[in-house]
Design an enzyme around this catalytic site. Structure first.
Site, PDB file in Angstrom:
ATOM      1  N   TYR A 187      -9.946 -22.290 -15.253  1.00  0.00           N
ATOM      2  CA  TYR A 187     -11.228 -22.998 -15.339  1.00  0.00           C
ATOM      3  C   TYR A 187     -12.246 -22.085 -16.016  1.00  0.00           C
ATOM      4  O   TYR A 187     -12.533 -21.001 -15.530  1.00  0.00           O
ATOM      5  CB  TYR A 187     -11.651 -23.344 -13.898  1.00  0.00           C
ATOM      6  CG  TYR A 187     -12.993 -24.026 -13.720  1.00  0.00           C
ATOM      7  CD1 TYR A 187     -13.657 -24.644 -14.757  1.00  0.00           C
ATOM      8  CD2 TYR A 187     -13.587 -24.059 -12.458  1.00  0.00           C
ATOM      9  CE1 TYR A 187     -14.870 -25.275 -14.562  1.00  0.00           C
ATOM     10  CE2 TYR A 187     -14.799 -24.692 -12.238  1.00  0.00           C
ATOM     11  CZ  TYR A 187     -15.433 -25.297 -13.299  1.00  0.00           C
ATOM     12  OH  TYR A 187     -16.637 -25.917 -13.082  1.00  0.00           O
ATOM     13  N   LYS A 227      -9.319 -26.108 -17.723  1.00  0.00           N
ATOM     14  CA  LYS A 227     -10.519 -26.939 -17.560  1.00  0.00           C
ATOM     15  C   LYS A 227     -11.614 -26.227 -18.340  1.00  0.00           C
ATOM     16  O   LYS A 227     -12.016 -25.116 -17.980  1.00  0.00           O
ATOM     17  CB  LYS A 227     -10.906 -27.071 -16.083  1.00  0.00           C
ATOM     18  CG  LYS A 227     -12.195 -27.868 -15.881  1.00  0.00           C
ATOM     19  CD  LYS A 227     -12.680 -27.871 -14.451  1.00  0.00           C
ATOM     20  CE  LYS A 227     -13.994 -28.628 -14.338  1.00  0.00           C
ATOM     21  NZ  LYS A 227     -14.579 -28.570 -12.983  1.00  0.00           N
ATOM     22  N   THR A 280     -16.381 -26.254  -6.957  1.00  0.00           N
ATOM     23  CA  THR A 280     -17.846 -26.113  -6.891  1.00  0.00           C
ATOM     24  C   THR A 280     -18.458 -27.384  -6.318  1.00  0.00           C
ATOM     25  O   THR A 280     -19.351 -27.341  -5.477  1.00  0.00           O
ATOM     26  CB  THR A 280     -18.428 -25.873  -8.299  1.00  0.00           C
ATOM     27  OG1 THR A 280     -17.675 -24.859  -8.940  1.00  0.00           O
ATOM     28  CG2 THR A 280     -19.881 -25.461  -8.219  1.00  0.00           C
ATOM     29  N   THR A 281     -17.951 -28.533  -6.773  1.00  0.00           N
ATOM     30  CA  THR A 281     -18.466 -29.828  -6.308  1.00  0.00           C
ATOM     31  C   THR A 281     -18.213 -30.000  -4.812  1.00  0.00           C
ATOM     32  O   THR A 281     -19.060 -30.523  -4.091  1.00  0.00           O
ATOM     33  CB  THR A 281     -17.783 -30.965  -7.086  1.00  0.00           C
ATOM     34  OG1 THR A 281     -17.978 -30.731  -8.484  1.00  0.00           O
ATOM     35  CG2 THR A 281     -18.345 -32.315  -6.706  1.00  0.00           C
ATOM     36  N   TYR A 333     -19.614 -12.684 -11.386  1.00  0.00           N
ATOM     37  CA  TYR A 333     -20.559 -11.674 -10.916  1.00  0.00           C
ATOM     38  C   TYR A 333     -20.098 -10.250 -11.203  1.00  0.00           C
ATOM     39  O   TYR A 333     -20.669  -9.565 -12.034  1.00  0.00           O
ATOM     40  CB  TYR A 333     -20.898 -11.846  -9.417  1.00  0.00           C
ATOM     41  CG  TYR A 333     -21.901 -10.801  -8.944  1.00  0.00           C
ATOM     42  CD1 TYR A 333     -23.223 -10.852  -9.399  1.00  0.00           C
ATOM     43  CD2 TYR A 333     -21.533  -9.761  -8.115  1.00  0.00           C
ATOM     44  CE1 TYR A 333     -24.135  -9.877  -9.023  1.00  0.00           C
ATOM     45  CE2 TYR A 333     -22.447  -8.777  -7.733  1.00  0.00           C
ATOM     46  CZ  TYR A 333     -23.745  -8.845  -8.192  1.00  0.00           C
ATOM     47  OH  TYR A 333     -24.646  -7.869  -7.821  1.00  0.00           O
ATOM     48  N   ARG A 390     -21.573 -20.574 -14.846  1.00  0.00           N
ATOM     49  CA  ARG A 390     -21.487 -20.182 -13.436  1.00  0.00           C
ATOM     50  C   ARG A 390     -20.905 -18.784 -13.241  1.00  0.00           C
ATOM     51  O   ARG A 390     -21.284 -18.086 -12.318  1.00  0.00           O
ATOM     52  CB  ARG A 390     -20.654 -21.204 -12.652  1.00  0.00           C
ATOM     53  CG  ARG A 390     -21.380 -22.531 -12.472  1.00  0.00           C
ATOM     54  CD  ARG A 390     -20.629 -23.453 -11.533  1.00  0.00           C
ATOM     55  NE  ARG A 390     -21.246 -24.766 -11.453  1.00  0.00           N
ATOM     56  CZ  ARG A 390     -22.157 -25.121 -10.544  1.00  0.00           C
ATOM     57  NH1 ARG A 390     -22.574 -24.275  -9.628  1.00  0.00           N
ATOM     58  NH2 ARG A 390     -22.658 -26.347 -10.547  1.00  0.00           N
ATOM     59  N   ILE A 433     -11.741 -33.401 -15.618  1.00  0.00           N
ATOM     60  CA  ILE A 433     -11.923 -33.050 -14.201  1.00  0.00           C
ATOM     61  C   ILE A 433     -13.375 -33.369 -13.921  1.00  0.00           C
ATOM     62  O   ILE A 433     -14.284 -32.711 -14.436  1.00  0.00           O
ATOM     63  CB  ILE A 433     -11.557 -31.581 -13.933  1.00  0.00           C
ATOM     64  CG1 ILE A 433     -10.050 -31.379 -14.190  1.00  0.00           C
ATOM     65  CG2 ILE A 433     -11.919 -31.199 -12.487  1.00  0.00           C
ATOM     66  CD1 ILE A 433      -9.542 -29.963 -13.996  1.00  0.00           C
TER      67      ILE A 433
END
Length: 312
Positions: free
Chosen positions: A141, A169, A54-55, A117, A146, A208
């Protein structure tokens, strides 16, 4: 260069940076700036990088760009740092294909989120992860803010039977981390503001981190130096500043002001407003410019310094 990485090698990593992807004015990758940033991470003791998370704005990349950046990172830095490719998708077919490609270009491990989603049942989550785990070392993760769905412990405990599961994570918080570490599952904190306590009091292996893009040396100290309450307290205002808008908006703004990346944003991300950019310069002065990546003076950028790219 060692090509083969075991799940145990991944489990041992304490400081993993979710690395930023810098851009040229036309929106393509700025590989020169990227290489400099990865080098600064390695020099300051980062042990692994997440590429296209994402980053790193993997969500704004084509799969071609994604695989190219992983291959490039392995090729240039694979001997010095573990390269973990973010391979998650809300389509299992896509996740399988991307994971195969990532391992084919030499990545050391995959990072997989749950299908966002569209979402699925808990049985569906198990089947999704079971489809990708056989390919190589994998970190799952969990970031419900999100994806819109929590990955509960019973799913993780089921897929943890795979020898390829390196760990989780986890962004839900330290109580959840404790649940896993109590059962011998490796966990990295996904929340920079909680990672010191996660490591010292809740059994997390490490973090992380987003913040380590900016201050890799200090984040390493936080993960390796035992109780460093005063350092943690010193860093919290910066971490708070970074996450006031959805990541990576704060990070992109900060790295541009440090002169480490060009002030180019792929939409829909736009820089933080001027008042917040001034705040960042003050935070750098308080923590000390020498602790941040790059060599240039930190500056307050004007609105018209930024380039926003919609077609890339």
């Amino acid at each position: 260069m060692e090509r083969w990485t075991s799940t145990e090698d991944i489990k041992a990593l304490r400081l993993i940076t979710a690395i930023k992807t810098p851009y040229l004015p036309d929106g393509r990758f700025d590989l020169e700036a990227y290489d400099d940033l990865v080098n600064m991470q390695i020099e300051n003791g980062t042990e692994g990088v997440i590429v296209g998370g994402t980053t790193g704005e993997g969500q704004l990349m084509s799969w071609d760009e994604h695989i190219m950046l992983i291959g490039h990172t392995v090729n240039c830095f694979g001997g010095s740092v573990k390269v973990i490719g973010k391979k998650g998708s809300n389509s299992t077919r896509e996740a399988i294909h991307a994971t195969e490609q990532g391992f084919a270009v030499g990545m050391h491990a995959a990072l997989h989120i749950n299908p966002y989603y569209g979402k699925t049942s808990l049985e569906g989550l198990v089947s999704h992860f079971d489809s990708v785990l056989p390919m190589g070392p994998t970190i799952i993760y969990n970031v419900p803010s999100r994806t819109g769905q929590d990955i509960p412990p019973r799913v993780v405990n089921t897929v943890a039977q795979s020898p390829n599961l390196a760990g989780i994570k986890e962004c839900v918080g330290n109580d959840r981390i404790k649940q896993y570490t109590g059962n011998g599952i490796v966990v990295w904190s996904g929340n920079d503001n909680q990672c010191h306590d996660a490591r010292l009091s809740h059994g997390a292996t490490g973090v992380i981190s987003v913040t380590s893009n900016l201050i890799p040396g200090l984040m390493r100290e936080l993960m390796f130096s035992g109780k460093t309450l005063s350092l943690n307290a010193k860093l919290l205002p910066l971490i708070e500043w970074l996450f006031q808008e959805p990541n990576p908006i704060g990070l992109n703004t900060a790295l541009a002001q440090l002169g480490v990346v060009r002030p180019v944003f792929r939409l829909p991300y736009v820089p933080l407003p001027l008042a917040k950019r001034v705040e960042f310069v003050n935070l750098v002065k308080e923590i000390g410019r020498e602790n941040f990546v790059g060599k240039k003076d930190v500056k307050v950028l004007d609105d018209n310094d930024f380039i926003l790219v919609g077609r890339y």
